[in-house]
Scaffold this motif. Structure first.
Motif, PDB file in Angstrom:
ATOM      1  N   CYS A  25       0.821  -1.219   0.000  1.00 47.84           N
ATOM      2  CA  CYS A  25       0.000   0.000   0.000  1.00 47.84           C
ATOM      3  C   CYS A  25       0.850   1.263   0.000  1.00 47.84           C
ATOM      4  O   CYS A  25       0.445   2.299  -0.547  1.00 47.84           O
ATOM      5  CB  CYS A  25      -0.917   0.007   1.221  1.00 47.84           C
ATOM      6  SG  CYS A  25      -2.140  -1.303   1.273  1.00 47.84           S
ATOM      7  N   ARG A  66      -1.797   2.965  -2.297  1.00 50.29           N
ATOM      8  CA  ARG A  66      -2.691   4.037  -1.831  1.00 50.29           C
ATOM      9  C   ARG A  66      -1.935   5.334  -1.520  1.00 50.29           C
ATOM     10  O   ARG A  66      -2.556   6.386  -1.408  1.00 50.29           O
ATOM     11  CB  ARG A  66      -3.415   3.594  -0.560  1.00 50.29           C
ATOM     12  CG  ARG A  66      -4.309   2.370  -0.704  1.00 50.29           C
ATOM     13  CD  ARG A  66      -5.597   2.691  -1.423  1.00 50.29           C
ATOM     14  NE  ARG A  66      -6.569   1.615  -1.287  1.00 50.29           N
ATOM     15  CZ  ARG A  66      -7.513   1.561  -0.362  1.00 50.29           C
ATOM     16  NH1 ARG A  66      -7.615   2.524   0.530  1.00 50.29           N
ATOM     17  NH2 ARG A  66      -8.355   0.554  -0.319  1.00 50.29           N
ATOM     18  N   GLN A  99       0.097   8.728  -1.555  1.00 48.50           N
ATOM     19  CA  GLN A  99       0.118   9.875  -2.464  1.00 48.50           C
ATOM     20  C   GLN A  99       1.412  10.662  -2.280  1.00 48.50           C
ATOM     21  O   GLN A  99       2.181  10.423  -1.353  1.00 48.50           O
ATOM     22  CB  GLN A  99      -1.090  10.767  -2.184  1.00 48.50           C
ATOM     23  CG  GLN A  99      -2.424  10.059  -2.304  1.00 48.50           C
ATOM     24  CD  GLN A  99      -3.587  10.923  -1.877  1.00 48.50           C
ATOM     25  OE1 GLN A  99      -3.451  12.149  -1.708  1.00 48.50           O
ATOM     26  NE2 GLN A  99      -4.756  10.307  -1.686  1.00 48.50           N
ATOM     27  N   ASP A 114       2.093  12.100   1.053  1.00 51.83           N
ATOM     28  CA  ASP A 114       2.461  11.132   2.088  1.00 51.83           C
ATOM     29  C   ASP A 114       3.969  10.911   2.125  1.00 51.83           C
ATOM     30  O   ASP A 114       4.561  10.770   3.201  1.00 51.83           O
ATOM     31  CB  ASP A 114       1.738   9.807   1.847  1.00 51.83           C
ATOM     32  CG  ASP A 114       0.229   9.977   1.748  1.00 51.83           C
ATOM     33  OD1 ASP A 114      -0.287  10.946   2.345  1.00 51.83           O
ATOM     34  OD2 ASP A 114      -0.418   9.164   1.064  1.00 51.83           O
ATOM     35  N   ARG A 145      -6.627  13.249   5.323  1.00 47.65           N
ATOM     36  CA  ARG A 145      -6.676  12.954   3.890  1.00 47.65           C
ATOM     37  C   ARG A 145      -7.182  11.540   3.621  1.00 47.65           C
ATOM     38  O   ARG A 145      -7.927  11.295   2.669  1.00 47.65           O
ATOM     39  CB  ARG A 145      -5.276  13.164   3.304  1.00 47.65           C
ATOM     40  CG  ARG A 145      -5.180  13.084   1.809  1.00 47.65           C
ATOM     41  CD  ARG A 145      -3.893  13.735   1.304  1.00 47.65           C
ATOM     42  NE  ARG A 145      -2.675  13.205   1.917  1.00 47.65           N
ATOM     43  CZ  ARG A 145      -1.884  13.895   2.739  1.00 47.65           C
ATOM     44  NH1 ARG A 145      -2.202  15.134   3.071  1.00 47.65           N
ATOM     45  NH2 ARG A 145      -0.788  13.353   3.237  1.00 47.65           N
ATOM     46  N   HIS A 146      -6.767  10.585   4.455  1.00 49.05           N
ATOM     47  CA  HIS A 146      -7.108   9.186   4.201  1.00 49.05           C
ATOM     48  C   HIS A 146      -8.268   8.685   5.072  1.00 49.05           C
ATOM     49  O   HIS A 146      -8.697   7.541   4.885  1.00 49.05           O
ATOM     50  CB  HIS A 146      -5.873   8.316   4.400  1.00 49.05           C
ATOM     51  CG  HIS A 146      -4.774   8.640   3.428  1.00 49.05           C
ATOM     52  ND1 HIS A 146      -4.889   8.414   2.078  1.00 49.05           N
ATOM     53  CD2 HIS A 146      -3.550   9.208   3.613  1.00 49.05           C
ATOM     54  CE1 HIS A 146      -3.780   8.808   1.463  1.00 49.05           C
ATOM     55  NE2 HIS A 146      -2.954   9.307   2.371  1.00 49.05           N
ATOM     56  N   ASP A 171      -9.780  -2.691   2.538  1.00 43.63           N
ATOM     57  CA  ASP A 171      -9.515  -1.552   3.428  1.00 43.63           C
ATOM     58  C   ASP A 171      -8.489  -1.874   4.510  1.00 43.63           C
ATOM     59  O   ASP A 171      -7.675  -1.016   4.884  1.00 43.63           O
ATOM     60  CB  ASP A 171     -10.806  -1.113   4.121  1.00 43.63           C
ATOM     61  CG  ASP A 171     -11.753  -0.396   3.193  1.00 43.63           C
ATOM     62  OD1 ASP A 171     -11.339  -0.081   2.061  1.00 43.63           O
ATOM     63  OD2 ASP A 171     -12.912  -0.146   3.598  1.00 43.63           O
ATOM     64  N   TRP A 182      -4.636  -1.028   4.288  1.00 43.72           N
ATOM     65  CA  TRP A 182      -4.376   0.414   4.219  1.00 43.72           C
ATOM     66  C   TRP A 182      -4.753   1.106   5.529  1.00 43.72           C
ATOM     67  O   TRP A 182      -4.052   2.012   5.980  1.00 43.72           O
ATOM     68  CB  TRP A 182      -5.147   1.020   3.053  1.00 43.72           C
ATOM     69  CG  TRP A 182      -4.941   2.505   2.892  1.00 43.72           C
ATOM     70  CD1 TRP A 182      -5.902   3.456   2.861  1.00 43.72           C
ATOM     71  CD2 TRP A 182      -3.701   3.211   2.757  1.00 43.72           C
ATOM     72  NE1 TRP A 182      -5.363   4.705   2.709  1.00 43.72           N
ATOM     73  CE2 TRP A 182      -3.993   4.580   2.640  1.00 43.72           C
ATOM     74  CE3 TRP A 182      -2.372   2.806   2.728  1.00 43.72           C
ATOM     75  CZ2 TRP A 182      -3.027   5.557   2.491  1.00 43.72           C
ATOM     76  CZ3 TRP A 182      -1.392   3.787   2.577  1.00 43.72           C
ATOM     77  CH2 TRP A 182      -1.714   5.136   2.461  1.00 43.72           C
ATOM     78  N   VAL A 236      -2.114   3.349   7.578  1.00 51.50           N
ATOM     79  CA  VAL A 236      -2.338   4.751   7.968  1.00 51.50           C
ATOM     80  C   VAL A 236      -2.098   4.927   9.461  1.00 51.50           C
ATOM     81  O   VAL A 236      -1.406   5.866   9.901  1.00 51.50           O
ATOM     82  CB  VAL A 236      -3.761   5.194   7.586  1.00 51.50           C
ATOM     83  CG1 VAL A 236      -4.084   6.559   8.194  1.00 51.50           C
ATOM     84  CG2 VAL A 236      -3.917   5.248   6.074  1.00 51.50           C
TER      85      VAL A 236
END
Length: 676
Positions: free
Chosen positions: A511, A524, A526, A529, A572-573, A585, A588, A592
């Motif tokens: 991820c 996932r 970005q 990140d 953001r996430h 899910d 990730w 996070v």
């Protein structure tokens, strides 16, 4: 005393001051080495205040009869005549400051970590001693005193994180208890001077205990060990021919306990309506006085002091204060009176061999920095000159000119560093008893909590200029940065709804791959990140550099900035929108939370010098043990770099409530929003 105006010195102009022929031929001060000359002292280069050895004594000018050098009042084993001040040792010589590869390395780091050694100017694995000024006991402590102590405490605590082991780091503070004002205040209160000193010194000790000041020594100048150190230091200067008797005549300010040159005196209308002479700097009344005192040959040290400051750009920090001292040294440097008549000032340390004179309070006080490291016993050399002073700008001249000159005169080196800070005002006005705006630091500790007020002073205090205090500013800062940003982030990442297992979740490399820009069904992460990882990975080095530059406020600002970035990452996430039951899910969601908890672990570690109790609460909630909180153990996000993480899967610590409750309860809805 040392926390008062820097003009508190006695001056005696003697441009031609030099050692007399008698001192040069006196067998009591010749042909033996000083017991306090450092073994690594370099030979005296030309131009450092040394006399031309080829010039016969008979051809040198004699000082006036009233300026004849003093012979040693008592025996002092191993004393040699002063042969000129010594320069600081060059790099590589014991006792000098040498950069070395200390600190930490973020193990397994790749492009996003600094992978650099410890901060610039670090003394490596050697010893370090930090000092506050010793505070004059003429009044109760205020926030300016606490600020000096907090700056020193933060420097010391950060050093302990960097170089573990209590034996390698010392921190001293204390009270200055001699002087005319103490003598007069005690008489006015119907107390013996020592009773007044006991009372006020206890107030400082109590304040520092409540504020969690981690000092290892609290010195009082009325202690027997200090009296011994001061008198030994005096005899050493005396034996080296650096003291003589002289007649002083000029303006004296009783309130400031100092003599003033004509240029520092002006006239103002007094209560009676008549103009009266006052100090230009403090506004206090002055009177014309005349007395015979002992004088220190300060004028011989102007060039050596210039060399010291020019050769060591870090000797005084911040840089504007070093430049200020260099500007002072461009002017004439008059000799200094270092005693007062005992009939006028009896509350102090007597001059050895002359009970008619009392050693002047500021010389007495400065020697405390040697007393606390064991002077005059030989062991003190293991801590001197590995000493750094934290002082207010009002006593800069004492510490940057008079103290180094006295040390050089005694055959010792100047301190490693002098950190200088500015003052606090209250709602734009200078703190003053007459204005009734002196802030009680103990009341602030109660109102804002110990760690809250510590954070405010260290976060808002800027060494280069004066800082302003008012209640609304404290509340706004602490609620924003500690309660909402940091506390809210911790609440979000540990809330049962999002983290029902109460563990450090696993990191999924699929991820969040270590290389940005990769694509795939599981990726996932970005661009923002990766910016967060880069910022937090380099944060320890950034913070260390700020501490080394005496910019603690910038260190806390950098941490706060990363806290905001981490909150942005979580926002953001939106992990509260993900579920553990969903196989897409779950990896990730765990990633996070893992990244956010790793960031919090870094923040908690780096906040220990400023907010030790709050940092302990944060790290304990994350399940970080006491042995995992040093900078050498700070390996940020190792799973990102392909290494195992010792915290992954570990149970979090117990929930002890809000990290920092909001002070402004009118906006408690924000705290509730952060508990989603």
């Amino acid at each position: 005393m040392l926390a008062n105006e820097f003009g508190k010195m006695l001056q005696y102009k003697n441009p031609a001051s030099k050692l007399s022929p008698e001192a040069e031929t006196d067998p009591s001060v010749q042909n033996c080495s000083s017991e306090h000359d450092t073994q690594d002292a370099p030979a005296h280069p030309p131009g450092l205040g040394t006399r031309d050895p080829g010039t016969p004594a008979a051809q040198r000018s004699n000082p006036p009869a009233d300026r004849q050098p003093l012979r040693a009042a008592g025996s002092l084993k191993g004393v040699e005549p002063w042969a000129g001040p010594q320069e600081p040792a060059p790099a590589g010589v014991p006792g000098s400051r040498v950069p070395s590869p200390g600190g930490w390395v973020l193990r397994g780091c790749r492009r996003y970590s600094s992978c650099l050694p410890g901060a610039r100017g670090d003394a490596g694995e050697g010893r370090a001693h930090f000092t506050t000024p010793i505070f004059y006991v003429n009044a109760a402590p205020h926030i300016g005193h606490l600020y000096s102590a907090l700056l020193t405490d933060a420097l010391c605590r950060h050093r302990r994180l960097r170089v573990p082991g209590s034996a390698s780091t010392r921190f001293s503070t204390g009270t200055d208890e001699h002087g005319l004002k103490i003598q007069q205040a005690a008489a006015g209160a119907g107390l013996a001077p020592i009773e007044l000193c006991d009372r006020v010194s206890a107030q400082f000790r109590q304040l520092f205990r409540e504020a969690d000041i981690s000092s290892t020594d609290f010195i009082r100048t009325t202690e027997a060990r200090h009296r011994e150190a001061v008198q030994h230091f005096w005899r050493l200067l005396e034996a080296r021919g650096l003291l003589y008797k002289g007649l002083y005549e000029g303006w004296y300010c009783a309130s400031d306990e100092c003599f003033l040159p004509e240029a520092k005196v002006t006239r103002q209308v007094g209560p009676s309506g008549e103009p009266r002479p006052v100090s230009l700097e403090s506004g206090h009344p002055v009177s014309w006085t005349k007395e015979e005192n002992y004088i220190f040959r300060l004028s011989q040290f102007r060039e050596p002091l210039q060399r010291w400051l020019q050769n060591d750009p870090q000797a005084i920090t911040p840089e504007p204060f070093r430049q200020t001292v260099l500007q002072w040294l461009e002017e004439e440097l008059p000799d200094l009176s270092v005693s007062r008549r005992s009939s006028h000032l009896h509350w102090g340390i007597p001059v050895p061999g002359d009970d008619s004179q009392t050693i002047y309070v500021w010389l007495d006080a400065l020697v405390n920095y040697l007393t606390v490291v064991g002077y005059p016993d030989a062991d003190f050399k293991s801590w001197w000159p590995a000493t750094s002073h934290v002082i207010g700008k009002d006593i800069l001249k004492f510490h940057a000119i008079y103290w180094p000159a006295l040390l050089l005169g005694a055959g010792l080196r100047p301190p490693r560093r002098i950190y200088v800070h500015s003052h606090w005002t209250v709602s734009g006005q200078k703190m003053s008893k007459s204005l009734g705006n002196v802030v009680d630091p103990r009341a602030c500790l109660d109102r804002y909590t110990v760690d809250g007020f510590r954070y405010f002073l260290l976060r808002q205090g800027v060494p280069n200029w004066d800082c302003d205090y008012y209640d609304e500013k404290v509340v706004k800062l602490l609620d924003s940065e500690l309660a909402d940003a940091l506390g809210g982030l911790l609440n979000r990442c540990t809330a049962h709804r999002i983290n029902p297992s109460g563990t450090y979740p696993a990191f999924c490399a699929a991820c969040f791959p270590s290389e940005p820009g990769l694509t795939g069904p599981s990726v996932r992460a970005q661009a923002e990140d990766y910016a967060l990882v880069r910022a937090v990975a380099t944060l320890p080095k950034q913070v260390a550099d700020c501490y080394d530059d005496f910019q603690i406020y910038k260190a806390l600002e950098a941490v706060s900035s990363c806290v905001r970035q981490t909150n942005g990452f979580v926002q953001r996430h939106a992990p509260w929108k993900l579920t553990w039951e969903n196989p897409v899910d779950a990896p990730w969601l765990g990633t996070v939370l893992h990244v956010a908890l790793e960031c919090l672990r870094v923040f908690g570690t780096l906040l220990q010098p400023a907010t030790p109790n709050l940092a302990d609460k944060l790290l304990s909630r994350l399940g970080v043990s006491a042995t995992e909180r040093g900078l050498r153990e700070l390996y940020f996000l190792p799973r990102f770099y392909g290494h195992p993480c010792p915290f992954e899967g570990r149970k979090l610590g117990p929930d002890t409530g809000l990290l920092f409750p909001r002070l402004d309860q009118s906006r408690t809805w924000l705290a509730k929003a952060h508990r989603t």
